[in-house]
Design a protein around this motif. Structure first.
Motif, PDB file in Angstrom:
ATOM      1  N   TRP A  66      36.935  34.485  35.713  1.00 51.09           N
ATOM      2  CA  TRP A  66      37.877  34.466  36.837  1.00 51.09           C
ATOM      3  C   TRP A  66      38.041  33.040  37.369  1.00 51.09           C
ATOM      4  O   TRP A  66      39.167  32.589  37.629  1.00 51.09           O
ATOM      5  N   ARG A  67      36.954  32.304  37.483  1.00 47.32           N
ATOM      6  CA  ARG A  67      37.024  30.933  37.973  1.00 47.32           C
ATOM      7  C   ARG A  67      37.717  30.012  36.974  1.00 47.32           C
ATOM      8  O   ARG A  67      38.458  29.104  37.363  1.00 47.32           O
ATOM      9  N   GLU A  68      37.483  30.242  35.687  1.00 50.57           N
ATOM     10  CA  GLU A  68      38.169  29.449  34.661  1.00 50.57           C
ATOM     11  C   GLU A  68      39.678  29.663  34.741  1.00 50.57           C
ATOM     12  O   GLU A  68      40.458  28.709  34.590  1.00 50.57           O
ATOM     13  N   GLU A  69      40.080  30.900  34.984  1.00 48.59           N
ATOM     14  CA  GLU A  69      41.514  31.182  35.104  1.00 48.59           C
ATOM     15  C   GLU A  69      42.119  30.529  36.340  1.00 48.59           C
ATOM     16  O   GLU A  69      43.257  30.056  36.306  1.00 48.59           O
ATOM     17  N   ARG A  70      41.362  30.486  37.442  1.00 49.37           N
ATOM     18  CA  ARG A  70      41.867  29.818  38.645  1.00 49.37           C
ATOM     19  C   ARG A  70      42.022  28.318  38.396  1.00 49.37           C
ATOM     20  O   ARG A  70      42.998  27.704  38.842  1.00 49.37           O
ATOM     21  N   ALA A  71      41.073  27.739  37.683  1.00 52.61           N
ATOM     22  CA  ALA A  71      41.153  26.311  37.376  1.00 52.61           C
ATOM     23  C   ALA A  71      42.345  26.026  36.461  1.00 52.61           C
ATOM     24  O   ALA A  71      43.058  25.022  36.632  1.00 52.61           O
TER      25      ALA A  71
END
Length: 222
Positions: free
Chosen positions: A97-102
């Motif tokens: 999820w954090r990779e997608e936000r980045a």
């Protein structure tokens, strides 16, 4: 919770009856703690659906390869979900999820000014990008296939519905919630409509090679 435990018992039994697979206790992780779930919800800014919380309290996804319960085990991902996917543990859910936000932040300029194209009778919103902070990646594979809990559905959809990537820009709905998806999926496994292929794909595939995975699991609302 009782219904989810019963569904997982059926999944575990199916795994245990597959000669090519390790025992289910070496595949699926232990229960998540309530505090871990609450911390994850706080991190993504969403309250998980009741059925997914119940599932996490039975199994927190699958064991990460190399971290089996017994030191002599070499645990590998068992790809038992559609399109060679595995069920992610909370830590990998948050990482993805954090990779997608980045990725969204890095490429924001590429979609600036593009409007969302969604009809009132759609169940999945057509954002300019496939990823969205309101979509929680709960399963995936090393390539680009992902299963999400959808907390930003279109009006015809359901909050917390399970959606699968069909291609680089489209989704199919595979369940009204996680319990609905798991119940429908384990039924396909038990009836032999889906089978584990240990020779070529090392994953679950349709028993009939003429049938597409999507046609078996896509939720059809009459």
């Amino acid at each position: 919770m009782k219904e989810m435990r019963e569904l997982w018992t059926r999944v575990e039994h199916w795994v245990d009856t597959q000669p090519a697979l390790p025992p289910s206790e070496a595949v699926f992780g232990p229960p998540a703690r309530a505090a871990q779930i609450e911390a994850a919800e706080q991190a993504v800014g969403r309250i998980f659906s009741e059925s997914f919380r119940a599932s996490l309290l039975v199994h927190d996804g699958q064991f990460v390869p190399g971290t089996g319960r017994r030191s002599e085990d070499e645990i590998e991902w068992v790809r038992w979900l559609p399109n060679q996917m595995v069920l992610l543990p909370l830590r990998d859910i948050l990482a993805t999820w954090r990779e997608e936000r980045a990725f969204e932040a890095e490429n924001a300029s590429a979609v600036e000014g593009i409007s969302e194209e969604t009809a009132d009778d759609d169940r999945v919103r057509a954002f300019p990008t496939v990823t969205h902070a309101g979509r929680l990646p709960i399963a995936g594979q090393e390539a680009s296939a992902y299963m999400y809990l959808d907390f930003v559905p279109d009006p015809a959809g359901a909050l917390g519905q399970v959606i699968l990537t069909k291609n680089e820009c489209d989704f199919s709905v595979a369940g009204e919630d996680f319990q609905d998806f798991l119940a429908r999926y384990v039924d396909l496994l038990e009836r032999g409509v889906l089978r584990y292929d240990a020779d070529t794909y090392h994953s679950v595939i349709p028993a009939d090679p003429r049938v597409a995975f999507d046609s078996l699991i896509e939720l059809r609302v009459v």
